[in-house]
Design a protein around this motif. Structure first.
Motif, PDB file in Angstrom:
ATOM      1  N   GLU A 176     -13.030   5.134  -1.403  1.00 40.57           N
ATOM      2  CA  GLU A 176     -12.449   6.198  -0.592  1.00 40.57           C
ATOM      3  C   GLU A 176     -13.452   7.262  -0.182  1.00 40.57           C
ATOM      4  OE1 GLU A 176      -8.951   7.577  -2.674  1.00 40.57           O
ATOM      5  OE2 GLU A 176      -7.798   5.993  -1.683  1.00 40.57           O
ATOM      6  N   GLN A 177     -14.648   7.240  -0.738  1.00 39.25           N
ATOM      7  CA  GLN A 177     -15.616   8.288  -0.428  1.00 39.25           C
ATOM      8  C   GLN A 177     -15.976   8.325   1.051  1.00 39.25           C
ATOM      9  OE1 GLN A 177     -19.030   8.176   0.586  1.00 39.25           O
ATOM     10  NE2 GLN A 177     -19.058  10.425   0.535  1.00 39.25           N
ATOM     11  N   ILE A 178     -15.883   7.183   1.725  1.00 40.72           N
ATOM     12  CA  ILE A 178     -16.391   7.104   3.093  1.00 40.72           C
ATOM     13  C   ILE A 178     -15.518   7.831   4.101  1.00 40.72           C
ATOM     14  CG2 ILE A 178     -15.219   4.975   3.761  1.00 40.72           C
ATOM     15  CD1 ILE A 178     -17.884   4.106   5.061  1.00 40.72           C
ATOM     16  N   SER A 179     -14.229   7.941   3.846  1.00 39.62           N
ATOM     17  CA  SER A 179     -13.316   8.551   4.820  1.00 39.62           C
ATOM     18  C   SER A 179     -13.725   9.979   5.108  1.00 39.62           C
ATOM     19  CB  SER A 179     -11.878   8.485   4.308  1.00 39.62           C
ATOM     20  OG  SER A 179     -11.465   7.140   4.163  1.00 39.62           O
ATOM     21  N   THR A 180     -13.872  10.316   6.378  1.00 40.52           N
ATOM     22  CA  THR A 180     -14.337  11.604   6.915  1.00 40.52           C
ATOM     23  C   THR A 180     -15.768  11.927   6.505  1.00 40.52           C
ATOM     24  OG1 THR A 180     -13.490  13.043   5.127  1.00 40.52           O
ATOM     25  CG2 THR A 180     -11.966  12.490   6.907  1.00 40.52           C
ATOM     26  N   ASP A 181     -16.531  10.899   6.071  1.00 35.70           N
ATOM     27  CA  ASP A 181     -17.928  11.143   5.677  1.00 35.70           C
ATOM     28  C   ASP A 181     -18.834  10.040   6.235  1.00 35.70           C
ATOM     29  OD1 ASP A 181     -19.918  12.687   4.324  1.00 35.70           O
ATOM     30  OD2 ASP A 181     -19.980  11.167   2.752  1.00 35.70           O
ATOM     31  N   VAL A 223     -31.335  -7.760   3.290  1.00 37.81           N
ATOM     32  CA  VAL A 223     -30.844  -6.842   2.267  1.00 37.81           C
ATOM     33  C   VAL A 223     -29.434  -6.425   2.682  1.00 37.81           C
ATOM     34  CG1 VAL A 223     -31.211  -4.656   1.070  1.00 37.81           C
ATOM     35  CG2 VAL A 223     -33.182  -6.036   1.821  1.00 37.81           C
ATOM     36  N   ALA A 224     -28.439  -6.778   1.864  1.00 40.42           N
ATOM     37  CA  ALA A 224     -27.036  -6.552   2.221  1.00 40.42           C
ATOM     38  C   ALA A 224     -26.357  -5.718   1.140  1.00 40.42           C
ATOM     39  CB  ALA A 224     -26.315  -7.893   2.410  1.00 40.42           C
ATOM     40  N   PRO A 225     -26.347  -4.396   1.298  1.00 40.61           N
ATOM     41  CA  PRO A 225     -25.798  -3.525   0.244  1.00 40.61           C
ATOM     42  C   PRO A 225     -24.289  -3.360   0.347  1.00 40.61           C
ATOM     43  CG  PRO A 225     -26.757  -2.199   1.990  1.00 40.61           C
ATOM     44  CD  PRO A 225     -27.010  -3.634   2.371  1.00 40.61           C
ATOM     45  N   ASN A 226     -23.649  -3.214  -0.792  1.00 39.38           N
ATOM     46  CA  ASN A 226     -22.244  -2.826  -0.861  1.00 39.38           C
ATOM     47  C   ASN A 226     -22.176  -1.311  -1.019  1.00 39.38           C
ATOM     48  OD1 ASN A 226     -20.121  -5.097  -0.903  1.00 39.38           O
ATOM     49  ND2 ASN A 226     -21.844  -5.945  -2.041  1.00 39.38           N
ATOM     50  N   ARG A 227     -22.486  -0.649   0.097  1.00 34.01           N
ATOM     51  CA  ARG A 227     -22.559   0.821   0.092  1.00 34.01           C
ATOM     52  C   ARG A 227     -21.172   1.422  -0.099  1.00 34.01           C
ATOM     53  NH1 ARG A 227     -18.806   0.976   3.980  1.00 34.01           N
ATOM     54  NH2 ARG A 227     -19.358  -0.169   5.849  1.00 34.01           N
ATOM     55  N   ARG A 228     -21.141   2.721  -0.225  1.00 32.69           N
ATOM     56  CA  ARG A 228     -19.868   3.397  -0.425  1.00 32.69           C
ATOM     57  C   ARG A 228     -18.886   3.085   0.712  1.00 32.69           C
ATOM     58  NH1 ARG A 228     -22.142   8.309  -3.876  1.00 32.69           N
ATOM     59  NH2 ARG A 228     -24.041   7.210  -3.259  1.00 32.69           N
ATOM     60  N   GLY A 229     -17.617   3.019   0.335  1.00 31.76           N
ATOM     61  CA  GLY A 229     -16.592   2.690   1.315  1.00 31.76           C
ATOM     62  C   GLY A 229     -16.104   1.271   1.214  1.00 31.76           C
ATOM     63  N   TRP A 289      -6.982   8.647   9.890  1.00 29.62           N
ATOM     64  CA  TRP A 289      -7.303   8.654   8.462  1.00 29.62           C
ATOM     65  C   TRP A 289      -8.818   8.738   8.241  1.00 29.62           C
ATOM     66  CZ3 TRP A 289      -3.790   8.645   4.425  1.00 29.62           C
ATOM     67  CH2 TRP A 289      -4.364   8.658   3.161  1.00 29.62           C
ATOM     68  N   ASP A 290      -9.568   7.898   8.916  1.00 25.83           N
ATOM     69  CA  ASP A 290     -10.997   7.811   8.615  1.00 25.83           C
ATOM     70  C   ASP A 290     -11.809   8.942   9.228  1.00 25.83           C
ATOM     71  OD1 ASP A 290     -10.872   5.534   7.013  1.00 25.83           O
ATOM     72  OD2 ASP A 290     -12.714   4.757   7.877  1.00 25.83           O
ATOM     73  N   ILE A 291     -11.423   9.386  10.416  1.00 23.31           N
ATOM     74  CA  ILE A 291     -12.143  10.485  11.059  1.00 23.31           C
ATOM     75  C   ILE A 291     -11.530  11.819  10.679  1.00 23.31           C
ATOM     76  CG2 ILE A 291     -12.878  11.445  13.290  1.00 23.31           C
ATOM     77  CD1 ILE A 291     -14.229   8.834  12.474  1.00 23.31           C
ATOM     78  N   GLY A 292     -10.243  11.820  10.423  1.00 20.27           N
ATOM     79  CA  GLY A 292      -9.581  13.037   9.973  1.00 20.27           C
ATOM     80  C   GLY A 292      -8.665  13.664  10.995  1.00 20.27           C
ATOM     81  N   GLY A 293      -8.704  13.168  12.253  1.00 24.51           N
ATOM     82  CA  GLY A 293      -7.830  13.725  13.276  1.00 24.51           C
ATOM     83  C   GLY A 293      -8.525  13.812  14.614  1.00 24.51           C
ATOM     84  N   PRO A 294      -7.884  14.408  15.617  1.00 24.35           N
ATOM     85  CA  PRO A 294      -8.450  14.484  16.966  1.00 24.35           C
ATOM     86  C   PRO A 294      -9.549  15.530  17.082  1.00 24.35           C
ATOM     87  CG  PRO A 294      -6.337  15.602  16.890  1.00 24.35           C
ATOM     88  CD  PRO A 294      -6.503  14.942  15.554  1.00 24.35           C
ATOM     89  N   MET A 317       0.857  -1.185   0.000  1.00 23.91           N
ATOM     90  CA  MET A 317       0.000   0.000   0.000  1.00 23.91           C
ATOM     91  C   MET A 317       0.891   1.232   0.000  1.00 23.91           C
ATOM     92  SD  MET A 317      -3.089  -0.905   2.644  1.00 23.91           S
ATOM     93  CE  MET A 317      -4.081  -2.384   2.454  1.00 23.91           C
ATOM     94  N   ALA A 318       0.482   2.258  -0.696  1.00 27.41           N
ATOM     95  CA  ALA A 318       1.354   3.423  -0.894  1.00 27.41           C
ATOM     96  C   ALA A 318       1.344   4.384   0.281  1.00 27.41           C
ATOM     97  CB  ALA A 318       0.943   4.165  -2.169  1.00 27.41           C
ATOM     98  N   ARG A 319       0.176   4.602   0.907  1.00 24.21           N
ATOM     99  CA  ARG A 319       0.036   5.705   1.854  1.00 24.21           C
ATOM    100  C   ARG A 319       0.123   5.243   3.301  1.00 24.21           C
ATOM    101  NH1 ARG A 319      -5.213   8.151  -1.147  1.00 24.21           N
ATOM    102  NH2 ARG A 319      -5.375   5.947  -1.744  1.00 24.21           N
ATOM    103  N   ASP A 320       0.960   5.926   4.062  1.00 25.97           N
ATOM    104  CA  ASP A 320       1.118   5.616   5.478  1.00 25.97           C
ATOM    105  C   ASP A 320      -0.146   6.021   6.232  1.00 25.97           C
ATOM    106  OD1 ASP A 320       2.176   4.903   7.902  1.00 25.97           O
ATOM    107  OD2 ASP A 320       3.556   6.596   8.048  1.00 25.97           O
ATOM    108  N   GLY A 321      -0.589   5.135   7.119  1.00 23.48           N
ATOM    109  CA  GLY A 321      -1.748   5.435   7.945  1.00 23.48           C
ATOM    110  C   GLY A 321      -3.075   5.086   7.325  1.00 23.48           C
ATOM    111  N   TYR A 322      -3.066   4.554   6.103  1.00 17.82           N
ATOM    112  CA  TYR A 322      -4.323   4.237   5.408  1.00 17.82           C
ATOM    113  C   TYR A 322      -4.373   2.726   5.199  1.00 17.82           C
ATOM    114  CZ  TYR A 322      -8.084   4.645   1.905  1.00 17.82           C
ATOM    115  OH  TYR A 322      -9.267   4.540   1.205  1.00 17.82           O
ATOM    116  N   GLU A 323      -5.022   2.017   6.111  1.00 19.56           N
ATOM    117  CA  GLU A 323      -5.001   0.566   6.057  1.00 19.56           C
ATOM    118  C   GLU A 323      -5.919  -0.016   4.988  1.00 19.56           C
ATOM    119  OE1 GLU A 323      -6.280  -0.671   9.958  1.00 19.56           O
ATOM    120  OE2 GLU A 323      -8.349  -0.860   9.291  1.00 19.56           O
ATOM    121  N   ALA A 324      -6.755   0.820   4.371  1.00 19.88           N
ATOM    122  CA  ALA A 324      -7.643   0.350   3.311  1.00 19.88           C
ATOM    123  C   ALA A 324      -7.221   0.873   1.942  1.00 19.88           C
ATOM    124  CB  ALA A 324      -9.087   0.765   3.599  1.00 19.88           C
TER     125      ALA A 324
END
Length: 696
Positions: free
Chosen positions: A517-522, A501-507, A599-604, A307-314
Motif C-alpha cells: 500500500e505504500q505506493i498509493s499517492t507516492d 534486474v527485476a525488482p519487486n519494489r514497493r507497491g 485511489w492511487d493518485i488521490g483525486g482530481p 475486497m473490503a474497500r470500495d474503489g481500491y482494486e488492489a
C-alpha cells in the motif's frame, strides 16, 4: 536461409502420442511441427511458436484431463486452438478436434459421456457436443445472435448460457433516416473500457432446459437490467456457478452504470432461484469486490473472494465462506496478509485449495475449514495458476515459470512435489539454453529488504562485462513473479545478451500489506528509490557494465521509465517506455476507470485542497522534461483506453523537441498489450534494435 528439419509436435506432447479418430480426417487446423533450431538462443519467432496450454478441466470420474492448446501461425498472423485429452495416470495425449475454426469454452458434461464446447461453424458461436474421443460432433444450440459461454447444471436438467443483449440505443436507433451516419452520442462515463467502445449491449445469463432438443431460447435472469454478468472486459464463467442440486445460480455483478460504475469496485454476489425466479444479494454489506463464488460439494456453503474497500482494486483479496443455512459469513483471511485466488473445494468439502503470491512466486495453499488453519503446500521458483482440481489423490495444476510456458502438473498435496502431465513445448525447450534465474535481496534507502530477480544471458561468462536492463513492473500492484510472456519475456531479453534486474519494489503484493500500500499517492517516492537501490546493488558486480545500463517497462512501468528519464542522474544510457503515463492531468480526464485514479493518485487535479492528490500530480513526468537527456523508445497502441495513446505521443514529441534521440513505435490495432504474432515480433525486433544501438 535457416535450414529446418521437422519433428512431429504431437509425438512430443507425452510419450509416443496418439491420434483420435478425428485425426484420421484431412488436416484442417494448424498444429506446427517442431523445427530443429540453428541456435540455442531464443528468438522472437521461437517465442511466438510455443503452444499455449489452457481451458483445463478434469472429467467427472477423475480419470481424464481435457485441455486446449493455442498455436500462432506467424505467416497468417492468427491463432489456432484445438482440444486434447490426457489420462490422469499419464500416457498418450489425444487431439480430439481438428478444424480451421477455434474451439473454446470446452467442459465435460456432468455424466462424462460428452464434451461441450463453443464453435462457430456458421459464423455464430453456438454450443456443440462431441464424444470424449472427438467423434460425432453435434450442434446443441441455435440461439439467435450466438452465445459467449455455458455451463451444465450438475443434475443435467438445465444449462445456462451467456450472450450479449442490446439494451441501449445507438445512433441509428436515434436517427433511423440516416443509415450511413457514423457517430456516437454520449451522456455519461464508461463509454469505452480498456480497448473497446461500449457497443450498447450487456452480458446476460440465460437459463434453458437441457436435453429437450435444440436450445433456441432461455430465460434472461437479468432481463431489462443494464448490467453485465460476467463483467466486462475480463470476467469469465468463473463468475457464474451452479448449486450442486442444480436449483440455484450465484453470479457476480456490479449493478451500477455510467459515472457511478467508473467510480466504484462494488461488485456483489447474487443468488438466483430457478423455481421462484427471485434474486437475492448475498454480499450487500461489503463495499468492495465480491467475486468468484463456489459452492461446497454438498451445497451447504459458498466460498468466494472479497475486497473490503470500495474503489481500491488492489486491496487484499480475502477468502470468505458463508453458511447458506444460517447466513453466517467467515473471513478466513482476517489474521493473514496474503491474497487468495482461484479457489477450489476438496471432494469431501473439508478443505479449500487456493493460489497465493508469496515473495514473488504463486503457490498452492489449503484452508482447513474446521480449524481455520491455512497451510502452504508448494515451494519453488514457479507460478501455479488457475484453480487446482483433486485428481486421484493429487492436485491437477497448471505451472509456469520465467523459463517455461505453462504445462499441466500433478501435485502431491502432502509433499508439495509435482510431476509433469503434459510436455507440449518439450521439442522447443530441449533445444534452447535458458539463462540462469537468480533470487536476491537488497537493502532499500530506508534499510528494508527488497526482493529481486536477476536473469543472466545463456552461456553467461562471469569474466565478461554485460549491458544490463532494469525492468520496471506495471500494475502498479502486479508482482514480478515467475510469469511467462510473449512480450515482457525475461529469457528473451537475456538471450539478446543482457542481464535483467527485476525488482519487486514497493507497491507489489506478496510482501505484506504495508509494502503493497505504500505506493498509493507516492508514485514518485520510495518505489522510485527502490529501482535505484536494485540497479545500484547489481551494478557493483564485476560482470555488469555500469556504462551500459538501460531501463524498460510498460504501463506503470512505462510511467516509471518516463519519470526516471528526468531523475536518473546519468545512470542509464537508454530507455524504453511502453504505454506509460506522461501527463497526469491529461491522464485523469481521458482514462476510464476513475476508481483507480482516485485511489492511487488521490483525486482530481482541480482539487487544490487535496494535499495527497496535489503531491501526486507533482510527480507527473511531463514536468521534468527539461532534465531529459537520454535516448528513449516510446511504444503505444491506439486501442489502449486505460492509458490513451496520446500519452505516448506526448512523451515522444517532447523528446524530439528536446533534440533527444527518440523513436515512436505505434500500433493502430493493438491495445495495452500486443496480441498478434507479427506485431509481437515487430515489438521484439525494435526493442532489441533500440537497446543494441545505445547499449552495445
Amino acid at each position: 536461409m535457416r535450414k529446418v528439419l521437422f519433428l512431429s509436435v504431437l509425438a512430443l506432447l507425452i510419450g509416443t502420442g496418439t491420434q483420435s479418430t478425428a485425426m484420421t480426417e484431412e488436416k484442417k487446423t494448424y498444429v506446427p511441427e517442431t523445427p530443429v533450431l540453428e541456435s540455442d538462443r531464443m528468438t522472437p519467432e521461437v517465442l511466438w511458436s510455443f503452444g499455449q496450454v489452457g481451458n483445463t478441466e478434469l472429467s467427472p470420474d477423475g480419470q481424464t484431463v481435457l485441455f486446449g492448446v493455442t498455436y500462432y501461425h506467424i505467416e497468417e498472423n492468427k491463432s489456432y486452438r484445438e482440444l486434447y485429452t490426457v489420462p490422469v495416470k499419464g500416457g498418450a495425449v489425444s487431439q480430439i478436434t481438428n478444424t480451421a475454426l477455434n474451439e473454446s469454452g470446452a467442459r465435460w458434461r456432468p455424466d462424462g459421456k460428452k464434451v461441450g464446447y463453443l464453435f462457430a461453424a456458421d459464423g455464430e458461436t453456438q454450443l456443440w457436443e462431441m464424444n470424449p474421443d472427438g467423434s460425432q460432433p453435434v450442434q446443441i444450440s441455435r440461439v439467435e445472435g450466438g452465445i459467449t459461454g455455458f455451463k451444465y447444471s450438475p443434475d443435467q436438467k438445465h444449462i445456462f448460457y451467456t450472450k450479449a443483449v442490446k439494451l441501449d440505443d445507438d445512433i441509428h436507433d436515434l436517427f433511423p433516416d440516416l443509415p450511413k451516419a457514423n457517430a456516437r452520442l454520449e451522456d455519461d462515463l464508461m463509454y469505452r473500457h480498456w480497448d473497446k467502445w461500449h457497443d450498447y449491449t450487456y452480458n446476460h445469463i440465460f437459463v434453458a432446459e437441457y436435453g429437450q432438443g435444440e436450445i433456441t431460447k432461455g430465460k434472461d435472469i437479468l432481463e431489462g437490467e443494464k448490467f453485465d454478468s460476467p463483467g466486462k472486459p475480463f470476467d469469465g464463467l468463473e463468475e457464474v456457478v451452479w448449486s450442486p442440486d442444480g436449483k440455484q445460480l450465484v453470479y457476480s455483478c456490479k449493478k451500477l452504470t455510467g459515472k457511478d460504475y467508473s467510480l466504484s469496485t462494488n461488485t456483489d454476489l447474487y443468488l438466483y432461484d430457478l423455481e421462484t425466479g427471485e434474486t437475492t444479494n448475498l454480499t450487500k454489506e461489503n463495499k468492495g469486490y465480491d467475486k468468484s463464488p463456489l459452492f461446497s460439494p454438498d451445497g451447504s456453503k459458498l466460498a468466494w473472494t472479497s475486497m473490503a474497500r470500495d474503489g481500491y482494486e488492489a486491496d487484499q483479496t480475502r477468502l470468505f465462506v458463508m453458511d447458506l443455512k444460517t447466513g453466517e459469513k467467515t473471513n478466513y483471511s482476517a489474521a493473514w496478509e496474503q491474497n487468495a485466488s482461484h479457489l477450489s473445494w476438496s471432494n469431501d468439502g473439508k478443505l479449500i485449495y487456493f493460489i497465493s503470491n508469496i515473495h514473488a512466486t504463486d503457490e498452492i495453499y489449503s484452508l482447513n475449514l474446521k480449524s481455520g488453519k491455512i497451510s502452504r503446500l508448494t515451494d519453488g521458483v514457479h507460478n501455479y495458476q488457475l484453480a487446482v482440481e483433486t485428481a486421484d489423490g493429487k492436485l491437477l495444476a497448471q505451472k509456469v515459470s520465467m523459463s517455461q510456458p505453462a504445462e499441466l502438473y500433478l501435485v502431491d498435496p502432502k509433499t508439495g512435489k509435482d510431476e509433469p502431465l503434459t510436455a507440449v513445448n518439450k521439442g522447443l525447450l530441449d533445444q534452447l539454453e535458458m539463462g540462469k534465474v537468480e533470487e536476491r535481496w537488497v537493502k532499500t534507502v530506508d534499510n528494508k529488504d527488497m526482493h529481486l530477480w536477476v536473469i543472466y544471458p545463456p552461456h553467461f561468462d562471469p569474466n565478461k562485462k554485460y549491458p544490463t536492463l532494469l525492468y520496471c513492473q506495471g500494475g502498479p500492484q502486479g508482482t514480478v513473479s515467475q510469469f511467462w510472456s510473449t512480450r515482457w519475456n525475461f529469457q528473451m531479453m537475456a538471450a539478446n545478451g543482457y542481464i535483467v534486474v527485476a525488482p519487486n519494489r514497493r507497491g507489489l503484493p506478496g510482501f505484506g500489506m504495508e509494502w503493497l500500500e505504500q505506493i498509493s499517492t507516492d508514485y514518485g517516492g520510495l518505489n522510485i528509490q527502490d529501482y535505484f537501490s536494485a540497479i545500484d546493488a547489481v551494478s557493483k558486480e564485476p560482470f555488469v557494465d555500469q556504462e551500459r545500463l538501460g531501463a524498460v517497462g510498460a504501463s506503470y512501468g512505462g510511467f516509471s521509465v518516463n519519470f526516471l528519464a528526468g531523475h536518473h542522474e546519468g545512470r542509464f544510457s537508454a530507455f524504453i517506455s511502453h504505454c506509460g503515463i506522461f501527463n497526469f492531468d491529461q491522464m485523469y480526464v481521458t482514462t476510464e476507470e476513475m476508481w483507480f485514479e482516485n485511489w492511487d493518485i488521490g483525486g482530481p487535479f482541480w482539487d487544490q485542497d487535496n494535499s495527497a492528490a496535489q503531491r501526486s500530480y507533482s510527480f507527473s513526468p511531463h514536468l521534468f522534461v527539461e532534465k531529459w537527456d537520454t535516448p528513449i523508445l516510446v511504444i503505444h497502441g491506439e486501442k489502449d483506453f486505460r492509458i490513451p495513446y496520446t500519452q505516448g505521443m506526448g512523451a515522444f514529441n517532447a523528446a524530439v523537441l528536446r533534440d533527444i534521440p527518440a523513436q515512436f513505435l505505434y500500433f493502430p490495432e493493438e491495445n495495452h498489450w500486443v496480441t498478434s504474432p507479427q506485431n509481437g515480433i515487430v515489438w521484439q525486433r525494435v526493442f532489441k534494435q533500440w537497446l543494441d544501438k545505445w547499449l552495445k
